[in-house]
Design a protein around this motif. Sequence first.
Motif, PDB file in Angstrom:
ATOM      1  N   PHE A 175       6.870 -11.697  -5.975  1.00  0.00           N
ATOM      2  CA  PHE A 175       8.429 -11.402  -6.017  1.00  0.00           C
ATOM      3  C   PHE A 175       8.835 -10.627  -7.251  1.00  0.00           C
ATOM      4  O   PHE A 175       9.494  -9.698  -6.813  1.00  0.00           O
ATOM      5  CB  PHE A 175       9.162 -12.682  -6.010  1.00  0.00           C
ATOM      6  CG  PHE A 175       8.875 -13.295  -4.449  1.00  0.00           C
ATOM      7  CD1 PHE A 175       9.456 -12.668  -3.405  1.00  0.00           C
ATOM      8  CD2 PHE A 175       8.483 -14.413  -4.370  1.00  0.00           C
ATOM      9  CE1 PHE A 175       9.432 -13.363  -2.232  1.00  0.00           C
ATOM     10  CE2 PHE A 175       8.365 -15.092  -2.907  1.00  0.00           C
ATOM     11  CZ  PHE A 175       8.896 -14.342  -2.034  1.00  0.00           C
ATOM     12  N   ALA A 176       8.410 -10.664  -8.404  1.00  0.00           N
ATOM     13  CA  ALA A 176       8.921  -9.836  -9.460  1.00  0.00           C
ATOM     14  C   ALA A 176       8.467  -8.171  -9.276  1.00  0.00           C
ATOM     15  O   ALA A 176       9.315  -7.485  -9.217  1.00  0.00           O
ATOM     16  CB  ALA A 176       8.503 -10.477 -11.017  1.00  0.00           C
ATOM     17  N   VAL A 177       7.212  -8.385  -8.793  1.00  0.00           N
ATOM     18  CA  VAL A 177       6.441  -6.882  -8.683  1.00  0.00           C
ATOM     19  C   VAL A 177       7.228  -6.239  -7.464  1.00  0.00           C
ATOM     20  O   VAL A 177       7.608  -5.002  -7.564  1.00  0.00           O
ATOM     21  CB  VAL A 177       4.928  -6.875  -8.472  1.00  0.00           C
ATOM     22  CG1 VAL A 177       4.482  -5.745  -7.960  1.00  0.00           C
ATOM     23  CG2 VAL A 177       4.293  -7.370  -9.652  1.00  0.00           C
ATOM     24  N   ALA A 178       7.268  -7.167  -6.287  1.00  0.00           N
ATOM     25  CA  ALA A 178       8.187  -6.372  -4.999  1.00  0.00           C
ATOM     26  C   ALA A 178       9.497  -6.242  -5.464  1.00  0.00           C
ATOM     27  O   ALA A 178      10.039  -5.235  -4.755  1.00  0.00           O
ATOM     28  CB  ALA A 178       7.925  -7.715  -3.877  1.00  0.00           C
ATOM     29  N   ALA A 179      10.065  -6.832  -6.275  1.00  0.00           N
ATOM     30  CA  ALA A 179      11.458  -6.507  -6.717  1.00  0.00           C
ATOM     31  C   ALA A 179      11.544  -5.119  -7.324  1.00  0.00           C
ATOM     32  O   ALA A 179      12.505  -4.294  -7.024  1.00  0.00           O
ATOM     33  CB  ALA A 179      12.215  -7.506  -7.233  1.00  0.00           C
ATOM     34  N   VAL A 180      10.670  -4.796  -8.326  1.00  0.00           N
ATOM     35  CA  VAL A 180      10.860  -3.634  -8.987  1.00  0.00           C
ATOM     36  C   VAL A 180      10.474  -2.450  -8.053  1.00  0.00           C
ATOM     37  O   VAL A 180      11.049  -1.648  -7.806  1.00  0.00           O
ATOM     38  CB  VAL A 180       9.721  -3.700 -10.000  1.00  0.00           C
ATOM     39  CG1 VAL A 180       9.489  -2.544 -10.575  1.00  0.00           C
ATOM     40  CG2 VAL A 180      10.104  -4.766 -11.203  1.00  0.00           C
ATOM     41  N   HIS A 181       9.393  -2.808  -7.163  1.00  0.00           N
ATOM     42  CA  HIS A 181       9.137  -1.617  -6.321  1.00  0.00           C
ATOM     43  C   HIS A 181      10.201  -1.431  -5.400  1.00  0.00           C
ATOM     44  O   HIS A 181      10.524  -0.203  -4.846  1.00  0.00           O
ATOM     45  CB  HIS A 181       7.717  -2.039  -5.326  1.00  0.00           C
ATOM     46  CG  HIS A 181       6.527  -2.062  -6.200  1.00  0.00           C
ATOM     47  ND1 HIS A 181       6.421  -0.869  -7.311  1.00  0.00           N
ATOM     48  CD2 HIS A 181       5.368  -2.826  -6.077  1.00  0.00           C
ATOM     49  CE1 HIS A 181       5.159  -1.347  -7.735  1.00  0.00           C
ATOM     50  NE2 HIS A 181       4.504  -2.415  -7.059  1.00  0.00           N
ATOM     51  N   THR A 182      11.065  -2.376  -4.804  1.00  0.00           N
ATOM     52  CA  THR A 182      11.977  -2.176  -3.751  1.00  0.00           C
ATOM     53  C   THR A 182      13.216  -1.473  -4.472  1.00  0.00           C
ATOM     54  O   THR A 182      13.833  -0.862  -3.734  1.00  0.00           O
ATOM     55  CB  THR A 182      12.482  -3.751  -3.321  1.00  0.00           C
ATOM     56  OG1 THR A 182      11.261  -4.248  -2.751  1.00  0.00           O
ATOM     57  CG2 THR A 182      13.391  -3.540  -2.056  1.00  0.00           C
ATOM     58  N   ALA A 183      13.472  -2.076  -5.599  1.00  0.00           N
ATOM     59  CA  ALA A 183      14.611  -1.614  -6.466  1.00  0.00           C
ATOM     60  C   ALA A 183      14.444  -0.132  -6.733  1.00  0.00           C
ATOM     61  O   ALA A 183      15.213   1.032  -6.741  1.00  0.00           O
ATOM     62  CB  ALA A 183      14.757  -2.469  -7.911  1.00  0.00           C
ATOM     63  N   SER A 184      13.113   0.305  -7.189  1.00  0.00           N
ATOM     64  CA  SER A 184      12.947   1.921  -7.279  1.00  0.00           C
ATOM     65  C   SER A 184      13.028   2.607  -6.206  1.00  0.00           C
ATOM     66  O   SER A 184      13.522   3.619  -6.087  1.00  0.00           O
ATOM     67  CB  SER A 184      11.434   1.798  -7.957  1.00  0.00           C
ATOM     68  OG  SER A 184      10.445   1.570  -7.077  1.00  0.00           O
ATOM     69  N   TYR A 185      12.763   2.007  -5.059  1.00  0.00           N
ATOM     70  CA  TYR A 185      12.936   2.574  -3.844  1.00  0.00           C
ATOM     71  C   TYR A 185      14.089   2.837  -3.318  1.00  0.00           C
ATOM     72  O   TYR A 185      14.638   3.684  -2.836  1.00  0.00           O
ATOM     73  CB  TYR A 185      11.995   1.996  -2.608  1.00  0.00           C
ATOM     74  CG  TYR A 185      12.397   2.438  -1.396  1.00  0.00           C
ATOM     75  CD1 TYR A 185      11.868   3.594  -0.664  1.00  0.00           C
ATOM     76  CD2 TYR A 185      13.076   1.814  -0.269  1.00  0.00           C
ATOM     77  CE1 TYR A 185      12.184   4.174   0.526  1.00  0.00           C
ATOM     78  CE2 TYR A 185      13.529   2.181   1.001  1.00  0.00           C
ATOM     79  CZ  TYR A 185      13.047   3.584   1.193  1.00  0.00           C
ATOM     80  OH  TYR A 185      13.527   4.051   2.669  1.00  0.00           O
ATOM     81  N   ALA A 186      15.124   1.781  -3.604  1.00  0.00           N
ATOM     82  CA  ALA A 186      16.322   1.699  -3.145  1.00  0.00           C
ATOM     83  C   ALA A 186      17.242   2.758  -3.835  1.00  0.00           C
ATOM     84  O   ALA A 186      18.335   3.433  -3.385  1.00  0.00           O
ATOM     85  CB  ALA A 186      17.136   0.372  -3.292  1.00  0.00           C
TER      86      ALA A 186
ATOM     87  N   ALA B 287       9.206   4.361  -3.693  1.00  0.00           N
ATOM     88  CA  ALA B 287       8.711   3.406  -4.619  1.00  0.00           C
ATOM     89  C   ALA B 287       7.800   3.613  -5.723  1.00  0.00           C
ATOM     90  O   ALA B 287       7.006   4.342  -5.541  1.00  0.00           O
ATOM     91  CB  ALA B 287       8.169   2.160  -3.552  1.00  0.00           C
ATOM     92  N   LEU B 288       7.976   2.729  -6.676  1.00  0.00           N
ATOM     93  CA  LEU B 288       6.966   2.987  -7.895  1.00  0.00           C
ATOM     94  C   LEU B 288       5.539   3.007  -7.296  1.00  0.00           C
ATOM     95  O   LEU B 288       4.581   3.273  -7.771  1.00  0.00           O
ATOM     96  CB  LEU B 288       7.275   1.802  -9.006  1.00  0.00           C
ATOM     97  CG  LEU B 288       6.500   1.871 -10.215  1.00  0.00           C
ATOM     98  CD1 LEU B 288       6.432   2.923 -11.056  1.00  0.00           C
ATOM     99  CD2 LEU B 288       6.786   0.593 -11.091  1.00  0.00           C
ATOM    100  N   LEU B 289       5.295   1.845  -6.311  1.00  0.00           N
ATOM    101  CA  LEU B 289       4.042   1.600  -5.531  1.00  0.00           C
ATOM    102  C   LEU B 289       3.574   2.995  -5.252  1.00  0.00           C
ATOM    103  O   LEU B 289       2.372   3.139  -5.225  1.00  0.00           O
ATOM    104  CB  LEU B 289       4.291   0.485  -4.658  1.00  0.00           C
ATOM    105  CG  LEU B 289       2.757   0.103  -3.832  1.00  0.00           C
ATOM    106  CD1 LEU B 289       2.198  -0.505  -5.148  1.00  0.00           C
ATOM    107  CD2 LEU B 289       3.221  -0.849  -2.644  1.00  0.00           C
ATOM    108  N   ASP B 290       4.298   3.865  -4.639  1.00  0.00           N
ATOM    109  CA  ASP B 290       3.828   5.124  -4.266  1.00  0.00           C
ATOM    110  C   ASP B 290       2.905   6.039  -5.151  1.00  0.00           C
ATOM    111  O   ASP B 290       2.336   6.858  -4.753  1.00  0.00           O
ATOM    112  CB  ASP B 290       4.865   6.186  -3.648  1.00  0.00           C
ATOM    113  CG  ASP B 290       5.837   5.344  -2.398  1.00  0.00           C
ATOM    114  OD1 ASP B 290       5.189   4.480  -1.773  1.00  0.00           O
ATOM    115  OD2 ASP B 290       6.984   5.764  -2.245  1.00  0.00           O
TER     116      ASP B 290
END
Length: 274
Positions: free
Chosen positions: A83-94, A99-102
């Motif tokens: 959830f921490a990692v997913a929150a970071v990726h989602t926040a960067s996308y928002a 997304a950072l994941l990209d």
Amino acid sequence: MPFNPFASFSGPWDPSHRFETSWLLPPAVLAAFRAVFSIYIFTTLLFIIGWDCSHSSLGGCAEAGDEFSYFTVLTYWGLAFYFAVAAVHTASYAHSGFALLDRFPRSLQYLHSLFYSTITVFPFVVTAVYWGKLYAGPWFPAVYDAWRNVSQHAMNSGLALFEIIMTRTTPQPWIHIVGLILLLALYLGLAYITRATKGFYVYSFLDPAQKGGSGLIAAYVFGIAVGCAIVFAIVQGLIWVRRWVTETKLNKDGKFANADRQAADIEMVQPNKP
């Protein structure tokens, strides 16, 4: 068409940002939910460590250290970090529409997908084994014990359901079953390393001295592995149904970031991509 377990990974990685979006919640709100879940889990885990250290009958934090030998605890840490990692990726996308994941190497993107499979499968395995096999009642007399067990053995599955129902993820590659079983096998090794180094079995059904001996242990281990595969299949089905209901019946393609103007068009061109 021949079966391809990697079919979901052909072509561009997650072109419509399914791992960072919801069919109902805007990306910023989804990021906030994930961040709150992560904070709650980390707070729970750290409070338990502090409680065990301060209330240890042996003195010190030896009993708190033993917690890391339990599958329940390890999977709960996994939820916290996911959830921490997913929150970071989602926040960067928002924030930016990307997304950072990209920007990660494809190998790490694959591992993120496998990470998603672990946090949507293992919590249900933990919940089923605990309440079906390990919990014998009566209910916990101490509020702390009740809260601790509900958090780790009930809320964990609720958080997994959130990721299954509220996001836009697609069914993950079936090859993930191999990864999940391998992780269970590695944990089994850890359980017996714990017995050799610390002198106790983390779960009583792993003790060969019990009635039924090694044959019963093999049956439990095989049963849990099969149960894990069944849970994965059920999760795949739930994700497919959620996509069918939300995207086909309700026409809710998803809530995208304001900066992301291409996601819907890409999804229409490549409807089978993750």
